[in-house]
Design a protein around this motif. Structure first.
Motif, PDB file in Angstrom:
ATOM      1  N   ASN A  49       0.837  -1.202   0.000  1.00 48.89           N
ATOM      2  CA  ASN A  49       0.000   0.000   0.000  1.00 48.89           C
ATOM      3  C   ASN A  49       0.866   1.244   0.000  1.00 48.89           C
ATOM      4  OD1 ASN A  49       0.726  -0.911   2.715  1.00 48.89           O
ATOM      5  ND2 ASN A  49      -0.461   0.866   3.433  1.00 48.89           N
ATOM      6  N   VAL A  52      -3.317   4.075   0.363  1.00 49.32           N
ATOM      7  CA  VAL A  52      -4.307   3.617   1.336  1.00 49.32           C
ATOM      8  C   VAL A  52      -3.610   3.313   2.646  1.00 49.32           C
ATOM      9  CG1 VAL A  52      -6.102   1.915   1.839  1.00 49.32           C
ATOM     10  CG2 VAL A  52      -5.698   2.646  -0.528  1.00 49.32           C
ATOM     11  N   THR A  84     -14.120  -2.679  -1.465  1.00 46.97           N
ATOM     12  CA  THR A  84     -13.804  -1.258  -1.286  1.00 46.97           C
ATOM     13  C   THR A  84     -13.527  -0.570  -2.608  1.00 46.97           C
ATOM     14  OG1 THR A  84     -11.426  -1.663  -1.010  1.00 46.97           O
ATOM     15  CG2 THR A  84     -12.799  -1.735   0.978  1.00 46.97           C
ATOM     16  N   LEU A  86     -10.709  -0.306  -3.918  1.00 45.58           N
ATOM     17  CA  LEU A  86      -9.400   0.345  -3.835  1.00 45.58           C
ATOM     18  C   LEU A  86      -8.262  -0.520  -4.380  1.00 45.58           C
ATOM     19  CD1 LEU A  86      -9.748   1.801  -0.204  1.00 45.58           C
ATOM     20  CD2 LEU A  86     -10.003   3.037  -2.356  1.00 45.58           C
ATOM     21  N   GLU A 105      -2.781  -1.655  -5.257  1.00 45.99           N
ATOM     22  CA  GLU A 105      -3.776  -0.580  -5.261  1.00 45.99           C
ATOM     23  C   GLU A 105      -4.235  -0.258  -6.686  1.00 45.99           C
ATOM     24  OE1 GLU A 105      -2.421   1.991  -1.349  1.00 45.99           O
ATOM     25  OE2 GLU A 105      -1.753   2.600  -3.339  1.00 45.99           O
ATOM     26  N   ILE A 108      -5.789   5.856  -9.108  1.00 48.94           N
ATOM     27  CA  ILE A 108      -6.779   6.888  -8.816  1.00 48.94           C
ATOM     28  C   ILE A 108      -7.080   7.664 -10.103  1.00 48.94           C
ATOM     29  CG2 ILE A 108      -7.266   8.994  -7.522  1.00 48.94           C
ATOM     30  CD1 ILE A 108      -7.307   6.471  -5.865  1.00 48.94           C
ATOM     31  N   ALA A 136     -11.395   5.449  -7.320  1.00 45.77           N
ATOM     32  CA  ALA A 136     -10.499   4.370  -7.707  1.00 45.77           C
ATOM     33  C   ALA A 136     -10.848   3.862  -9.099  1.00 45.77           C
ATOM     34  CB  ALA A 136     -10.572   3.236  -6.697  1.00 45.77           C
TER      35      ALA A 136
END
Length: 784
Positions: A49, A52, A84, A86, A105, A108, A136
């Motif tokens: 990560n 996050v 999630t 993500l 991840e 974005i 995301a």
């Protein structure tokens, strides 16, 4: 037993030492051995990560340090982390006493852009897609967004629109998402074909359905957009049409659309089977519920032996009987029509069976799809609410009321089981439509030259179900302004309260200018579904300027009295009864519309009179197959003084183009002359009028264009002037006898994409030399 336990402990120890690996698929394996024993870890290590926080990852796990866990906990933790949005990948493994969670991840989204779109704006497309700036990135969501954009274009008739995506990486693990759109051409409907219909022509059936053939102005109405759901709804419209005209065996064999890719056009084909036409046979009522008097219910029956079978009449009868038995203390009573076909004589005998019905209650009412109309506007059309006895008849009535509002393009009410066996959930699905109208009208008269009017109407103001209208109009000698507002559910009851404010200036009189302003306060309520009562208080103030002796003697006498006190004030109370059974408010084909009004003026103001007016119109299909509609209208009115004096000239009744086409406003009836000079209309105390009209689709023009030709004949008389003889002076009153006027004419009605447009030409065939003539008139309105 002890040996077996030791073996299990040994296997668990080996598993924890070697490590358990869980991939995104949720499989947990170790050298072909599946972990079956609960395990414990002392800490959780999050890896991979960058954006996050590790605490966010740990918070979505069902595993905690020091607590035992098994395969199910690992599977659930993986699912939660994927949910999630993500992460693109999640791996969980155990190393010694440490649970290692490795994540990849998702990128974005830095920006979402749309390229190539012109017919649908960016703001509308952003509402359609799920991908959002700073959200995301998810490839599955991206593919769903592509389909959502294609669906949006299909909804406006561009089924061949193509959508591709382009991803542009930027710094910081971000990505720009671009939707590249090729809008293509409009997918039109080249033809709508009906197969198997004999009783009604293709043109008549095309009028029934909402899907329309593409035409010159179809791009404005968008009714030529093919939609499979709309075609299914059209099938139901056809069923209703046939069922209400005696064809109880009617069915739609098939309905489909074929796309000609070379022309990008659909050909819609609807195959039907009409069956035989039936009439009603014997009609009776039976009841299994003790205490219900079936004889007292017979007068509620709308179906009559010998009449053409109509599903609507059956439904109206069910509603009427259901209402009556509910008021008698049987809220769960169910009325079921049982039909018995006689194929030889082509009759259907109907028995209305009153049964106790299933005891069920409304748990809740869910409303979906309303983007503009408030929930409470929809809920108040139901005669039942949460906790009430469920009644299917009341549900059907609510559906009809919602459709009659004209706020929605579609209304569907379905049911779902509630939390208990005796609970029902009502699901109300609606789709908002345009409820505003912009109207123009005009004409030419001898006294006012060219006239024009403009009005703006909103029938669902701010989504609250309120009515508001503003208008302005006039000609070379007149100016008129008006504003109206109506709240249909005043104080939460089915009471329509509203007001009208108006102002008018008229300089067409000889020798003076009249200025009128006032307010009208209204309150109305339905008595039945077809009968409506309204009451009103109206205050009007009249002033005159520029008065000269050129004015007629009676007008001058009335004006001088007004000038002496500054103005002439009228206060009146009125009530109106309205009866309406029309099948349509825009193009009635069947039904009756009637109106009766009485107005009393006095109340300490300057005028004292009692005015009574009435009007009734009857519509009937002269030919279903050719869509020929007949209309007969009759009316009349009378005004009488109540204060012991004669009527003022301005309190009389006046008649013109609104009643008899071919004549101007105030164009017929008693008039005042100064020698050979026509000074103006004096009005009358009594009038009668009648008209007949026939309309049909315009010959040699496709019915999809919406043009109708009508021919009419109007007749009217106005007489009985009540002005005091002393007020005439040396001038004379003519035309005070019951002399009829008549006119004939033709007109064109166009159901245009802008709204209804009417143009007519009328020729007076019976008239007096002093009548004011107006042979041409037109008007139009459009919705927005």
């Amino acid at each position: 037993m002890k040996a077996g336990s030791n073996l299990l402990n040994a296997v668990s120890a080996v598993a924890l030492t070697a490590g358990i690996v869980v991939t995104g698929a949720g499989a947990v394996t170790l050298a072909g051995v599946t972990v079956a024993e609960a395990a414990v870890v002392n800490r959780i290590d999050v890896r991979g990560n960058s954006r996050v926080d590790a605490s966010t990852v740990r918070g979505n796990l069902t595993i905690s340090p020091g607590a035992s866990f098994n395969n199910n906990d690992i599977d659930e933790s993986v699912k939660r982390l994927f949910a999630t949005g993500l992460f693109s990948d999640v791996q969980i493994n155990v190393s010694g006493s440490t649970l290692i969670v490795t994540v990849s991840e998702n990128q974005i989204i830095n920006q979402v852009v749309f390229n190539g779109n012109k017919k649908i704006k960016d703001a509308a497309l952003r509402q359609a897609v799920q991908s959002r700036q700073l959200g995301a990135f998810n490839d599955l969501i991206l593919q769903a967004d592509v389909q959502a954009i294609r669906d949006a274009y299909a909804a406006i008739g561009r089924s061949d629109a193509t959508v591709t995506t382009r991803l542009v990486p930027v710094d910081g693990g971000r990505v720009n998402v671009a939707f590249e759109i090729n809008e293509g051409d409009r997918t039109k409907i080249s033809s709508i074909n009906f197969v198997g219909n004999q009783a009604f022509g293709d043109g008549r059936l095309a009028d029934v359905i909402t899907t329309k053939k593409s035409g010159l102005l179809s791009f404005l109405s968008r009714k030529d957009v093919y939609d499979e759901d709309k075609l299914r709804a059209d099938e139901e419209l056809l069923r209703r049409f046939y069922y209400n005209r005696g064809y109880a065996d009617f069915r739609v064999i098939s309905s489909f659309a074929e796309l000609d890719e070379s022309n990008n056009e659909y050909v819609v084909t609807i195959t039907v089977e009409e069956g035989e036409r039936y009439v009603f046979g014997d009609i009776s009522i039976e009841s299994t519920v003790p205490g219900i008097d079936t004889e007292s219910l017979r007068r509620l029956i709308e179906t009559r032996s010998g009449s053409v079978y109509s599903a609507k009449d059956v439904e109206d009868t069910i509603m009427a009987i259901s209402d009556r038995v509910a008021t008698q203390g049987y809220p769960f009573a169910q009325i079921t029509p049982r039909g018995d076909r006689d194929y030889t004589n082509r009759t259907i005998s109907v028995v209305y069976l009153v049964d106790e019905g299933t005891r069920a209650y409304v748990e809740r009412i869910e409303i979906r799809g309303n983007t503009r109309t408030r929930d409470y506007v929809i809920r108040r059309e139901f005669d039942l609410s949460e906790g009430d006895a469920f009644n299917q008849v009341l549900v059907r009535r609510a559906k009809k009321r919602l459709e009659d509002l004209k706020f929605f393009s579609s209304v569907d009410i379905s049911t779902q089981p509630g939390s208990q066996p005796d609970r029902v959930v009502l699901i109300v699905d609606v789709k908002d439509q345009s409820t505003g109208e912009f109207g123009i009208g005009g004409g030419y008269s001898n006294t006012d030259g060219l006239t024009a009017s403009v009005d703006i109407t909103e029938r669902n103001f701010l989504g609250r179900g309120q009515f508001i209208r503003g208008s302005v109009g006039g000609g070379s000698n007149t100016r008129e302004y008006a504003l109206s507002f109506t709240e249909p559910y005043f104080l939460g009851y089915r009471l329509a309260a509203g007001f009208d404010v108006f102002k008018r200036r008229d300089s067409s009189y000889t020798g003076f200018v009249e200025s009128v302003q006032g307010i009208n306060l209204r309150l109305g309520a339905p008595i039945t579904e077809e009968l409506y009562l309204s009451t009103a208080f109206k205050y009007t103030q009249t002033k005159y300027t520029g008065v000269s002796t050129v004015a007629s003697a009676p007008e001058l006498a009335a004006i001088n009295r007004t000038i002496a006190k500054g103005s002439h004030d009228i206060g009146s109370l009125s009530y109106t009864l309205t009866y309406n059974t029309l099948d349509s408010s825009t193009l009635p084909r069947e039904g009756v519309s009637a109106r009766f009004t009485q107005e009393y003026a006095g109340l300490g103001f300057d005028s004292n009179f009692l005015k009574t007016t009435a009007k009734a119109s009857y519509f009937h299909m002269l030919s279903d197959s050719a869509d020929v509609i007949g209309q007969v209208t009759v009316g009349g009115g009378h005004v009488m003084a109540t204060g012991g004096n004669n009527l003022r000239v301005f309190d009389h009744l006046f008649l013109g183009e609104e009643t008899i086409r071919g004549f101007d406003t105030r164009g017929i009836g008693p008039r005042v002359f100064n020698g050979a000079t026509d000074v103006g209309a004096a009005g009358g105390t009594t009038y009668f009028n009648g008209s007949v009209e026939v309309s049909a689709p315009m010959p040699a023009v496709s019915r999809d264009f919406g043009l109708r030709l009508n021919a009419f004949a109007d007749a009217a008389t106005l007489y009985g002037n009540d002005i005091s003889a002393a007020d005439f002076g040396t001038q004379t009153l003519v035309g005070n006898s019951m002399d009829w006027r008549a006119s004939v004419g033709v007109g064109i009605m166009w159901a245009s994409p802008f709204g209804p447009l009417r143009v007519y030409y009328a020729e007076p065939v019976v008239k007096k030399s002093y009548d004011d003539v107006k042979k041409f008139g037109f008007g139009a309105s459009t919705r927005f």
